[in-house]
Design a protein around this motif. Structure first.
Motif, PDB file in Angstrom:
ATOM      1  N   LEU A   1       9.095  10.565 -13.557  1.00 46.01           N
ATOM      2  CA  LEU A   1       9.717  12.088 -13.346  1.00 46.01           C
ATOM      3  C   LEU A   1      10.580  12.614 -14.345  1.00 46.01           C
ATOM      4  O   LEU A   1       9.859  13.509 -14.538  1.00 46.01           O
ATOM      5  CB  LEU A   1       9.867  12.170 -11.425  1.00 46.01           C
TER       6      LEU A   1
ATOM      7  N   GLU B   1      12.142  10.678  -3.281  1.00 42.76           N
ATOM      8  CA  GLU B   1      11.754  11.372  -4.420  1.00 42.76           C
ATOM      9  C   GLU B   1      11.877  12.961  -4.110  1.00 42.76           C
ATOM     10  O   GLU B   1      12.524  14.009  -4.992  1.00 42.76           O
ATOM     11  CB  GLU B   1      11.045  10.899  -5.563  1.00 42.76           C
ATOM     12  N   TYR B   2      10.872  13.444  -2.975  1.00 41.46           N
ATOM     13  CA  TYR B   2      11.066  14.633  -2.523  1.00 41.46           C
ATOM     14  C   TYR B   2      12.440  14.717  -2.276  1.00 41.46           C
ATOM     15  O   TYR B   2      12.434  15.985  -2.561  1.00 41.46           O
ATOM     16  CB  TYR B   2       9.834  14.621  -1.913  1.00 41.46           C
TER      17      TYR B   2
ATOM     18  N   ILE C   1       4.321  11.881  -4.301  1.00 41.11           N
ATOM     19  CA  ILE C   1       5.852  10.874  -4.233  1.00 41.11           C
ATOM     20  C   ILE C   1       6.130  10.096  -3.291  1.00 41.11           C
ATOM     21  O   ILE C   1       5.285  10.686  -2.437  1.00 41.11           O
ATOM     22  CB  ILE C   1       6.694  11.706  -5.529  1.00 41.11           C
ATOM     23  N   SER C   2       7.195   9.265  -3.524  1.00 39.06           N
ATOM     24  CA  SER C   2       7.856   8.783  -2.019  1.00 39.06           C
ATOM     25  C   SER C   2       8.667   9.885  -1.895  1.00 39.06           C
ATOM     26  O   SER C   2       8.811  11.337  -2.092  1.00 39.06           O
ATOM     27  CB  SER C   2       8.625   7.625  -2.617  1.00 39.06           C
TER      28      SER C   2
ATOM     29  N   GLN D   1       4.742   3.391  -7.229  1.00 39.47           N
ATOM     30  CA  GLN D   1       6.418   3.041  -6.972  1.00 39.47           C
ATOM     31  C   GLN D   1       6.708   2.912  -8.170  1.00 39.47           C
ATOM     32  O   GLN D   1       8.444   3.225  -8.179  1.00 39.47           O
ATOM     33  CB  GLN D   1       6.994   2.418  -5.427  1.00 39.47           C
TER      34      GLN D   1
ATOM     35  N   GLU E   1       8.669   5.033 -10.671  1.00 34.69           N
ATOM     36  CA  GLU E   1       9.161   6.436  -9.908  1.00 34.69           C
ATOM     37  C   GLU E   1      10.161   7.629 -10.348  1.00 34.69           C
ATOM     38  O   GLU E   1       9.667   8.615 -11.023  1.00 34.69           O
ATOM     39  CB  GLU E   1       8.849   6.686  -8.691  1.00 34.69           C
ATOM     40  N   ARG E   2      10.593   7.087 -10.584  1.00 31.32           N
ATOM     41  CA  ARG E   2      12.015   7.859 -11.391  1.00 31.32           C
ATOM     42  C   ARG E   2      12.053   8.129 -12.647  1.00 31.32           C
ATOM     43  O   ARG E   2      11.787   9.186 -13.203  1.00 31.32           O
ATOM     44  CB  ARG E   2      13.552   7.639 -10.758  1.00 31.32           C
TER      45      ARG E   2
ATOM     46  N   VAL F   1       1.396   8.926  -7.886  1.00 34.98           N
ATOM     47  CA  VAL F   1       2.770   8.662  -8.654  1.00 34.98           C
ATOM     48  C   VAL F   1       3.142   7.064  -8.390  1.00 34.98           C
ATOM     49  O   VAL F   1       3.200   6.775  -6.942  1.00 34.98           O
ATOM     50  CB  VAL F   1       3.736   9.332  -9.107  1.00 34.98           C
TER      51      VAL F   1
END
Length: 394
Positions: A200, A229-230, A225-226, A193, A196-197, A191
């Motif tokens: 998602l 975010e995880y 994913i970063s 950066q 990114e949010r 994904v």
């Protein structure tokens, strides 16, 4: 992370990149040989030169892409993707790999017996991928497209890299199955950066509404994913700064499994200077990319939650986290529910519970109770649903 296996980092893939793979990124095409199979030379495209001025602080977020350029990392990812997917001899299930770039992982998957559909938006990468496709007997299908430009809200015929999910699935030969059936397709990708949010969130909306890729069933996502975010996706109730609406909806809708963690330095980038452009944060860890498997829950649409009212549920949760430390009773009063004490007693939820203390299942039970209440109307959220729908296409 795989049990007993430490991240490669500077001592592994990072060292391989510095010693042997940096020439690849500078346009020197070696000939790759994998498991006795010789492949055409690879080229890694450099980002196009901008003809108009671009603010320096925006440039890296707009053009940076990350690739798997380390064979050792490719083998690790391949093992992760194989777990739970037809382990043992015989053909592997169909896998859609988006933004494969130079195709290092693609070749590793082909050697393992996977049938791969490569969805690539960069025309320079497409040249080499098409050459590889022509050298094989139907095991690889290459399509010009961008995974995060699926089903844009535009009129008329779509022009690549925008692509229709219906057309994509028809090309892949994947047909729709009931929601509770087996997984019809596995998807892998990194994904970006940038936004990114938002990306998602768009997947969350599509999954709850059974739209786009989820019209075809419980499509399994395997995404890098970063770490930031995880951490949000897997946060526990009570942590007001990271337990968010996205957390609740992801945990309720997906089975979330961490497959592997890899330092950012192990990935090649499309930046000319080889920079990493890692977004920093003082509140959350962000030293790795996390390979996360997101499998939609079979029992998601039970009780009162259905794809037809999922938007209302999503915005109920989002409104609840507008003030995460507010009490649930206050939020119910703001929804003009005067009989909230009786409702909470029936749900066995304490009166003084704060919004960020509720578990994901509590939100679903609350929504179902509100659906059955003659005091609640879905039209309360109508304006917010419409307003947000306008910005979910990006």
């Amino acid at each position: 992370m795989l049990a007993g296996r430490a991240p490669l980092g500077a001592a592994g893939c990072g060292r391989l990149l510095a010693a042997g793979l940096r020439p690849l990124l500078c346009g020197l095409p070696p000939c790759w040989v994998t498991a006795g199979r010789q492949y055409p030379a690879l080229r890694v495209a450099e980002p196009p030169k901008e003809k108009r001025p671009v603010r320096k602080e925006q440039r890296s977020s707009l053009v940076v892409r990350r690739f798997i350029a380390c064979p050792q990392l490719a083998r690790t990812v391949r093992r992760c993707l194989r777990r739970g997917a037809g382990a043992g001899p015989g053909p592997q299930p169909l896998l859609l790999e988006f933004a494969p770039g130079p195709g290092i992982l693609t070749r590793s998957l082909l050697d393992e017996g996977f049938r791969v559909v490569a969805l690539e938006s960069n025309s320079d990468f497409l040249t080499d991928l098409k050459s590889l496709e022509n050298s094989l007997d139907g095991q690889l299908k290459v399509i010009h497209g961008d995974f995060f430009r699926l089903d844009p809200l535009t009129k008329g015929a779509l022009k690549p890299p925008a692509v229709s999910s219906d057309k994509l699935f028809e090309t892949m030969g994947v047909t729709a199955v009931p929601w509770r059936a087996d997984i019809p397709l596995k998807i892998f990708g990194i994904v970006p950066q940038h936004l990114e949010r938002n990306r998602l969130w768009r997947l969350i909306f599509a999954m709850y509404e059974c739209s786009s890729i989820y019209r075809y069933g419980r499509v399994e996502l395997n995404l890098f994913i970063s770490e930031k975010e995880y951490t949000v996706l897997t946060a526990k109730p009570g942590r007001s700064k990271i337990y968010q609406a996205l957390t609740v909806l992801a945990q309720l809708g997906y089975e979330i499994e961490l497959l592997h963690k890899e330092p950012w330095s192990s990935f090649a980038t499309s930046l000319k200077n080889g920079g990493l452009a890692i977004p920093k944060t003082g509140r959350l860890p962000n030293d790795h990319l996390c390979l996360v498997r997101l499998t939609p829950q079979q029992n998601l649409f039970t009780g009162g939650l259905k794809p037809s009212n999922a938007s209302t549920f999503i915005f109920m949760v989002k409104q609840s986290f507008a003030k995460p430390k507010s009490r649930l009773t206050d939020r119910l009063y703001s929804w003009s529910l005067d009989n909230s004490d009786k409702l909470l007693k029936a749900l066995e939820i304490p009166k003084n519970a704060a919004m960020y203390n509720l578990y994901p299942e509590d939100y679903k039970r609350l929504f179902e109770a509100l659906q059955n209440s003659n005091m609640f109307a879905e039209t309360f959220f109508h304006d917010e649903v419409l307003a947000s729908t306008r910005i979910t296409n990006f």
